[in-house]
Design a protein around this motif. Structure first.
Motif, PDB file in Angstrom:
ATOM      1  N   TYR A   1       0.851  -1.195   0.000  1.00  0.00           N
ATOM      2  CA  TYR A   1       0.000   0.000   0.000  1.00  0.00           C
ATOM      3  C   TYR A   1       0.885   1.244   0.000  1.00  0.00           C
ATOM      4  N   ASN A   2       0.225   2.418  -0.018  1.00  0.00           N
ATOM      5  CA  ASN A   2       0.913   3.725  -0.028  1.00  0.00           C
ATOM      6  C   ASN A   2       1.869   3.876  -1.211  1.00  0.00           C
ATOM      7  N   ASN A   3       1.323   3.593  -2.398  1.00  0.00           N
ATOM      8  CA  ASN A   3       2.032   3.815  -3.653  1.00  0.00           C
ATOM      9  C   ASN A   3       3.180   2.849  -3.907  1.00  0.00           C
ATOM     10  N   ARG A   4       3.157   1.723  -3.260  1.00  0.00           N
ATOM     11  CA  ARG A   4       4.202   0.735  -3.521  1.00  0.00           C
ATOM     12  C   ARG A   4       4.002   0.104  -4.901  1.00  0.00           C
ATOM     13  N   PHE A   5       2.786  -0.353  -5.202  1.00  0.00           N
ATOM     14  CA  PHE A   5       2.471  -0.940  -6.511  1.00  0.00           C
ATOM     15  C   PHE A   5       1.110  -0.424  -6.992  1.00  0.00           C
TER      16      PHE A   5
END
Length: 464
Positions: free
Chosen positions: A323-327
């Motif tokens: 989460y939080n713009n990882r993928f």
């Protein structure tokens, strides 16, 4: 016609008739055999003019009726003028709002106002033609209505969104397409009927229609990220609220969302229910069975919100989810966790560290948010622009250019098969932020740089 008057001189002898003066207007009289002085005068005709009086009464009655008729017309005209004044006042307010707010008007707004103005123009012409007496007020109303017509036409030409031109072009293209299909004649192949709403008796997506622009989102141009769609409930498949959930201008926080009972209400920006939450993140939002499902801010959790009271009734951690713009998707941030709805229920599309960014599909229990089953794909999630589910099949899109997307990949959770597709989707703006599917309408609800788009789907008739 003779009147006998006694003379003032008294009686005279019969044998000596003499003339005698009469006391009335100096008429000359004479004495009769009895010595009585008599005067002979002619009086005017004293008959009463009944016929003239009757004619006078009839004329007076006719004039009275005409007066009452004209008076009733005046009363009616006064009421009509009052109604027109109110309509003009309402239209003035609506146009002032449209002048101040360049985002909250659609072609439907223009058409409704133009219809009302045309109706008033027609009525004012009738009123002016039948009005007797001074027409100053009527002339003033006519001038104001003409000014209103010019103002509406000017506003329509100043449509900065270019939405009207796009929608009219689409309508013209659809008309030409229908004419083209009709010109094929009866000898052409007959298109098979579409699958029944909510049915999975087909072979997947074969093609996608051109986009229908519904409108700009209710918060405006700056809110380019978000999602929208229609609630799907298996218990009430024909019902369902329309919802619009623009993210804040940072493209991350979901704070406000709006509900409409009908599409007409959504188009007219009326009868809306606005709600605020403080924990939504990203555009992976869906609504299923009167509950909204969102990614909880700054976590890998999913929240279930009751739309009746705007309360988060259930929160659940999605195991191992990044989460939080990882993928997240290409060109779209904060959508690591993308929720989806189809004929089979609630799904979530995400990635994990173990999958090295490839897409993972999980079927969720919509009551508890517990994962029921999980499938791993070989498609790298950040290389796709978005994804959606239909009948347990994942479809992923990618950007071809600023005017087109392509459905290029599928994964069938029913068989475990995956493969490539090449179905082009035209778009209005450059980036697609979210795609949601509605099983009954068999449409895609796309959030495209702040615009709300619809796509009709064409399915293969034979299951593959």
């Amino acid at each position: 016609k003779f009147s006998l008057l006694r003379c003032a001189l008294g009686w005279r002898s019969l044998n000596s008739p003499k003339s005698c003066p009469c006391s009335l207007s100096n008429f000359t009289g004479f004495e009769d055999d009895h010595g009585t002085c008599q005067c002979s005068i002619v009086l005017p005709d004293t008959t009463f003019p009944v016929q003239r009086v009757e004619r006078l009464e009839l004329t007076a009655h006719v004039l009275s009726q005409k007066f009452e008729k004209e008076l009733s017309k005046v009363r009616e005209y006064v009421q009509l003028i009052s109604v027109y004044e109110k309509k003009l006042s309402n239209l003035t307010i609506r146009i002032e709002i449209m002048e101040k707010d360049t985002i909250s008007y659609t072609e439907l707004d223009f058409e409704l106002i133009k219809m009302e103005v045309k109706e008033m123009e027609k009525l004012i012409v009738q009123l002016k033609g039948s009005f007797v007496g001074s027409t100053v007020i009527v002339d003033q109303l006519e001038v104001e209505i003409r000014n209103m017509t010019l103002l509406v036409e000017k506003l329509e030409t100043l449509d900065k969104n270019n939405v009207l031109a796009i929608r009219r072009e689409i309508l013209a293209l659809k008309t030409r397409l229908k004419e083209c299909e009709a010109s094929k004649g009866d000898n052409g192949p007959v298109s098979p009927p579409p699958p029944a709403p909510g049915s999975c008796g087909h072979g997947g997506i074969m093609n996608v229609s051109k986009p229908a622009v519904v409108q700009l989102n209710w918060r405006g141009f700056a809110y380019k990220y978000g999602a929208w769609g229609r609630d799907y409930s298996p218990q009430n498949p024909e019902g369902g609220l329309y919802w619009v959930a623009p993210l804040n201008t940072d493209g991350r926080i979901l704070e406000y969302y709006r509900l409409h009972k009908t599409l007409d209400d959504l188009l007219l920006y009326i009868n809306a229910q606005d709600y605020r939450i403080t924990y939504g993140q990203g555009g992976g939002t869906v609504v299923y069975n009167n509950y909204m499902y969102v990614n909880w801010y700054n976590t890998g959790n999913i929240a279930k919100i009751n739309l009746n009271n705007n309360r988060a009734e259930v929160t659940q951690t999605l195991p191992n989810a990044a989460y939080n713009n990882r993928f997240s998707y290409a060109n779209v941030g904060w959508q690591d966790i993308d929720l989806a709805v189809d004929e089979q229920g609630l799904w979530v599309i995400y990635s994990t560290e173990a999958s090295t960014g490839n897409m993972v599909i999980s079927k969720l229990n919509d009551t508890t948010l517990v994962v029921l089953n999980t499938w791993y794909t070989r498609q790298y999630k950040p290389s796709a622009s978005n994804a959606f589910m239909i009948c347990g099949v994942l479809y992923a899109t990618r950007t071809l250019n600023t005017k087109a997307e392509e459905i290029f990949y599928y994964y069938d959770t029913n068989t475990g098969r995956e493969g490539r597709l090449a179905i082009t989707m035209q778009k209005m703006q450059e980036r697609v932020q979210s795609i949601n599917y509605h099983p009954i309408e068999q449409k895609l609800f796309v959030y495209n740089d702040g615009y709300l788009l619809n796509y009709d789907l064409i399915f293969n008739q034979k299951p593959k």
